[in-house]
Scaffold this motif. Structure first.
Motif, mmCIF file in Angstrom:
data_model
loop_
_atom_site.group_PDB
_atom_site.id
_atom_site.type_symbol
_atom_site.label_atom_id
_atom_site.label_comp_id
_atom_site.label_asym_id
_atom_site.label_seq_id
_atom_site.Cartn_x
_atom_site.Cartn_y
_atom_site.Cartn_z
ATOM 1 N N UNK A 225 0.777 -1.189 0.157
ATOM 2 C CA UNK A 225 0.028 -0.080 -0.002
ATOM 3 C C UNK A 225 0.926 1.382 -0.036
ATOM 4 N N UNK A 226 1.952 1.275 0.809
ATOM 5 C CA UNK A 226 2.698 2.223 0.948
ATOM 6 C C UNK A 226 3.497 2.511 -0.459
ATOM 7 N N UNK B 117 10.776 6.786 5.419
ATOM 8 C CA UNK B 117 10.597 6.993 6.840
ATOM 9 C C UNK B 117 9.525 6.016 7.497
ATOM 10 N N UNK B 118 8.504 5.979 6.525
ATOM 11 C CA UNK B 118 7.324 5.107 6.986
ATOM 12 C C UNK B 118 7.497 3.615 7.043
ATOM 13 N N UNK B 119 8.190 3.165 5.996
ATOM 14 C CA UNK B 119 8.767 2.008 5.784
ATOM 15 C C UNK B 119 10.097 1.537 6.655
ATOM 16 N N UNK B 120 11.031 2.376 6.497
ATOM 17 C CA UNK B 120 12.413 1.910 7.273
ATOM 18 C C UNK B 120 12.588 3.034 8.078
ATOM 19 N N UNK B 121 12.019 3.260 9.180
ATOM 20 C CA UNK B 121 12.512 4.326 9.994
ATOM 21 C C UNK B 121 13.791 4.404 10.677
ATOM 22 N N UNK B 122 14.337 3.015 10.946
ATOM 23 C CA UNK B 122 15.656 2.803 11.389
ATOM 24 C C UNK B 122 16.647 3.056 10.473
ATOM 25 N N UNK B 123 16.577 3.379 9.344
ATOM 26 C CA UNK B 123 17.481 3.559 8.203
ATOM 27 C C UNK B 123 17.649 4.885 7.734
ATOM 28 N N UNK B 124 18.799 5.245 7.431
ATOM 29 C CA UNK B 124 19.126 6.581 6.869
ATOM 30 C C UNK B 124 18.969 6.238 5.322
ATOM 31 N N UNK B 125 18.989 7.668 4.739
ATOM 32 C CA UNK B 125 18.804 7.271 3.193
ATOM 33 C C UNK B 125 19.579 8.515 2.360
#
Length: 403
Positions: free
Chosen positions: A66-67, A93-101
């Protein structure tokens, strides 16, 4: 009598023994049933846990899908790299909040990638402003690549900081448009990054199509505004720009000058040396103009070998000086190409020589023809209006600077 008593005692002893045996058998059966029931319960609990895990995994997958659908829908409205980067950052940020990008896109010459957007930056993850394609294993291989120095992986030359990263090239229609970088700064980084490669590829696929569409729209826009040979603005854009500049100058009271340029003896150059030489000369003349003028000045190909320059906030004297500088630059190309190259210039200015847009181009054109008739390779400015402070008449163009 004694025999009867003995027989009765024996019967009682046998009954007690059988009762004990039967009880033991019953207890054993009960324990067996209990053990089987416990085993069945344990299996049922395990099955239930597996079903719950599958359900949660399916729910997470549904949320991710869905995202990603929402991201794809939003990317259709993205007009540039900033818009696309903002959509990518929100989804990540919604799917992988612990990861930077970080999102990197190619520059126009495609010799480097520039940082378009970065998020969740930490001390261990600070993406560089630019990176070279030759220093990136993901781009060289066309596949996702994990950089984790703590796990002794093969790291890209541009990899810096303590955070581990996974880099995914963004490809569409057989062409690479950018690079997606996701970072994790913590223990078991390699395992975490391997676990998100599927999501990372999905994000990169959605972004690659968006970047491809943005590049296509920019190409079409450039083709509608630029001359394909010289890279200068075309006549359509020049007319719109002149109208805008003159409207602004009318409100501020500033002067706007127009310079018409025609390459001398260009037909003879094409006939003697070929059209390829003529095209090369036109491109180099355009390059001289772009390199010598201000970013606010507009240089356009008016038609054929005729060019036009719009100089905002520039009076007639300053415009003549700039035209003379351009004339010398064009003349210097003769040595480079081994053929005589020169140009004639006509200058007109609003409000010093012309009153409006309808007059300034014809007046600059008339000054250009006067320069041609005077011997070419020179700059001629239109006569100032009679209402100007010097009181000169508006009889016609005057010779301002000779070559």
């Amino acid at each position: 009598m004694a025999l009867n008593v003995a027989a009765a005692v024996a019967i009682l002893l046998l009954d007690a023994r059988f009762t004990l045996i039967a009880g033991a058998i019953a207890a054993t059966c009960s324990i067996s049933v209990l053990v089987v029931a416990l085993a069945a319960t344990r299996i049922a609990v395990q099955d239930m846990q597996e079903h719950i895990a599958l359900f949660e995994q399916a729910r997470d997958s549904t949320r991710q899908i869905e995202e990603l659908f929402a991201m794809t829908d939003m990317l259709q409205a993205a007009e540039d790299h900033d818009d696309a980067g903002a959509v990518l950052m929100a989804t990540s940020d919604r799917l992988l909040p612990e990861f930077g990008g970080a999102l990197y896109v190619f520059n126009n010459s495609r010799d480097r990638l520039d940082l378009a957007k970065a998020w969740n930056i930490t001390e261990g993850f600070e993406p560089s402003p630019t990176l070279l394609p030759g220093n990136c294993w993901a781009l060289k291989r066309g596949k996702p690549h994990i950089n984790d120095a703590s796990s002794n992986t093969l790291c890209c030359m541009h990899h810096l900081g303590s955070a581990a990263t996974v880099e995914v090239p963004m490809m569409a229609r057989g062409q690479v448009f950018g690079l997606l970088m996701l970072a994790y700064d913590g223990p078991s980084a390699f395992t975490h990054l391997k676990g998100i490669r599927r999501i990372a590829r999905a994000l990169a696929d959605s972004m690659s199509l968006a970047l491809s569409n943005i590049a296509l729209r920019e190409k079409l826009r450039t083709q509608s505004l630029r001359d394909p040979l010289t890279g200068l603005y075309n006549r359509r854009y020049m007319e719109d720009a002149l109208e805008r500049y003159l409207s602004l100058a009318e409100r501020t009271g500033a002067a706007t000058s127009v310079v018409m340029i025609d390459l001398d003896n260009f037909k003879r150059l094409n006939d003697d040396y070929g059209h390829a030489k003529g095209d090369a000369v036109l491109r180099d003349v355009a390059g001289q103009f772009v390199g010598a003028l201000r970013p606010s000045d507009v240089v356009a190909r008016y038609g054929g070998e005729e060019l036009m320059v719009i100089l905002p906030n520039c009076g007639v004297e300053d415009a003549v000086s700039k035209a003379e500088m351009l004339r010398l630059r064009i003349e210097s190309l003769s040595e480079v190409h081994g053929v005589p190259i020169s140009a004639s210039f006509g200058v007109a200015t609003v409000p010093e020589t012309a009153s409006n847009a309808a007059d300034v181009i014809p007046m600059a054109d008339a000054a250009l023809y006067a320069a041609k008739e005077a011997g070419k390779n020179r700059v001629v400015a239109a006569e100032k209006r009679a209402s100007s402070s010097d009181g000169t008449s508006a009889a016609g163009p005057r010779l301002a600077v000779t070559g």
